[in-house]
Structure formats: structure tokens, C-alpha cells
Design an enzyme around this catalytic site. Structure first.
Site, short mmCIF file in Angstrom:
data_model
loop_
_atom_site.label_atom_id
_atom_site.label_comp_id
_atom_site.label_asym_id
_atom_site.label_seq_id
_atom_site.Cartn_x
_atom_site.Cartn_y
_atom_site.Cartn_z
N GLY A 1 0.76 -1.08 0.01
CA GLY A 1 0.02 -0.16 0.15
C GLY A 1 0.71 1.27 -0.10
N SER A 2 0.19 2.39 -0.14
CA SER A 2 0.70 3.60 -0.13
C SER A 2 0.00 4.89 -0.69
CB SER A 2 1.98 3.75 -0.85
OG SER A 2 2.99 4.93 -0.19
N ARG A 3 0.23 5.42 -1.96
CA ARG A 3 -0.46 6.51 -2.54
C ARG A 3 -0.31 6.22 -3.97
NH1 ARG A 3 0.48 12.42 -0.69
NH2 ARG A 3 0.76 12.99 -2.89
#
Length: 215
Positions: free
Chosen positions: A184-186
Site C-alpha cells: 500500500g501507499s499512495r
């Protein structure tokens, strides 16, 4: 353009490309500990958490087939819209936060040609932090019917590796798999000038399914 076979709905869920460095060791440890569990109390003690971790890895790196939506710009990521910000050059940045529970595979927001893929080293602060602008990231540019469209994969506190799937010069269909952010992240998409955002802050998005623009 017609969608590629990789984006056709089939009900199948496969494992994401680029997951093997994390997935194989955990699955191997779980398998070995389960085989030895009957003969060793130590192996039996290891088997439960190892199996749970392996199951978690399989879930984290799932890569479901999607029926690709219609629209000029579709979401490249599963997650939640974190911000919608007018940019200095007339574009609009839509930032999508991906949690560790989301599907980590990112998809092309439009059909076109990958005009550049640039890896930029940086930090690993949480992706919801404003300072994440300086995190490690991969900057994509697509040559499309709307002109140049920029997309940025941003690593976070847990995600320490971004894995692009397609090189510069490659043609992609809307919704094609183009890369992976581990854990995950952006992902930021810059809507071209004149294209209005059709999502709201806090709205959940699904890669290849949620339309980001409005008519």
C-alpha cells in the site's frame, strides 16, 4: 480502444507479479513447519503464525480480474480519495491513499503510450503525511487522446518497493496492469486542464472501475 484480455472479467484472482520476494519465503516457511509439526513441538509452535502470515501475504498480493469501466479517466488504484487539489498549471491532482488491505496492483488510468517511467529516490514517511511528497516514487507519463497525463506511485512507511510492469514506449489499454506498490501507499493522478474531478474526498475507489472524471 478495445480492452486487452488481461482486463476481461473471469472471476479469477491471481497473485500479483513482483510479490515473490515476500511471498515465497513465507509460504515455504509455513509449508516446512506444517510438515514437521507432528514430530516437533517447536515446529508446531512456528506453524500457526507462519501459516497465518502466509495466508495474509496471499491476501495482500491478490490480483483480481476486473471489468474495466467506461470513462475518460479511471482510477489506477484501490483506496480512498485523500485529496483533490487544483495544480498551478491548470491540472487537478487526485490523490488516492492505499491501505495495506487494498489490492496493491495499479492500472493504467487511460489508453495510450507510456512516454516515460522515472524512478525518484526518497524517504518513507506515511503516505497520508504531507511530507510524503518527498517519498520514493515512480513518475509515469502517458501520451493519450487527452494529451500528456501524469501518474505518480508513492511509497509509504511500509511500502519499500515500487515495481513497474511496463517500460517506456509500451502501449497500454485503459485498465491494464502497469505496476505494483508493495503493502500500500499512495497514487496521484493529474487530470488534464479542463477535465473536472468526478470523485470526492473520502470516496472509495476501485482500480479500473471507479471513474475519476465527470462529463
Amino acid at each position: 480502444m478495445p480492452h486487452s484480455p488481461s482486463s476481461a472479467p473471469s472471476g479469477r484472482v491471481r497473485i500479483a507479479r513482483g510479490a515473490s520476494p515476500w511471498l515465497l519465503p513465507t509460504v515455504a516457511t509455513a509449508a516446512v513447519s506444517l510438515l514437521r509439526a507432528r514430530r516437533s513441538k517447536r515446529a508446531a509452535a512456528v506453524a500457526v503464525p507462519a501459516t497465518a502470515l502466509a495466508a495474509g501475504m496471499l491476501w495482500f498480493f491478490r490480483d483480481p480480474e476486473r471489468e474495466i469501466a467506461q470513462g475518460r479517466v479511471i482510477s489506477p488504484a484501490d483506496g480512498v480519495v485523500q485529496s483533490i487539489m487544483p495544480w498551478h498549471d491548470g491540472r487537478t491532482r487526485v490523490a488516492i491513499f492505499m491501505s495495506p488491505l487494498n489490492v496493491h496492483v495499479n492500472r493504467a488510468p487511460l489508453a495510450g503510450t507510456v512516454s516515460s517511467v522515472q524512478h525518484i529516490p526518497g524517504g518513507y514517511v506515511p503516505a497520508f503525511n504531507k511530507e510524503s511528497e518527498n517519498n520514493e516514487r515512480v513518475v509515469w507519463h502517458f501520451g493519450t487522446e487527452l494529451g500528456d497525463v501524469e501518474m505518480v506511485q508513492i511509497a509509504g512507511a511500509v511500502a519499500r518497493r515500487i515495481v513497474p510492469y511496463v517500460p517506456q514506449g509500451c502501449k497500454v489499454e485503459q485498465g491494464d496492469r502497469i505496476g505494483l506498490i508493495r503493502f500500500g501507499s499512495r497514487v496521484d493522478v493529474y487530470l488534464p486542464e479542463g477535465v473536472e474531478a468526478g470523485v470526492e474526498v473520502g470516496q472509495a475507489t476501485t482500480a479500473g472501475v471507479t471513474r475519476l472524471d465527470r462529463d
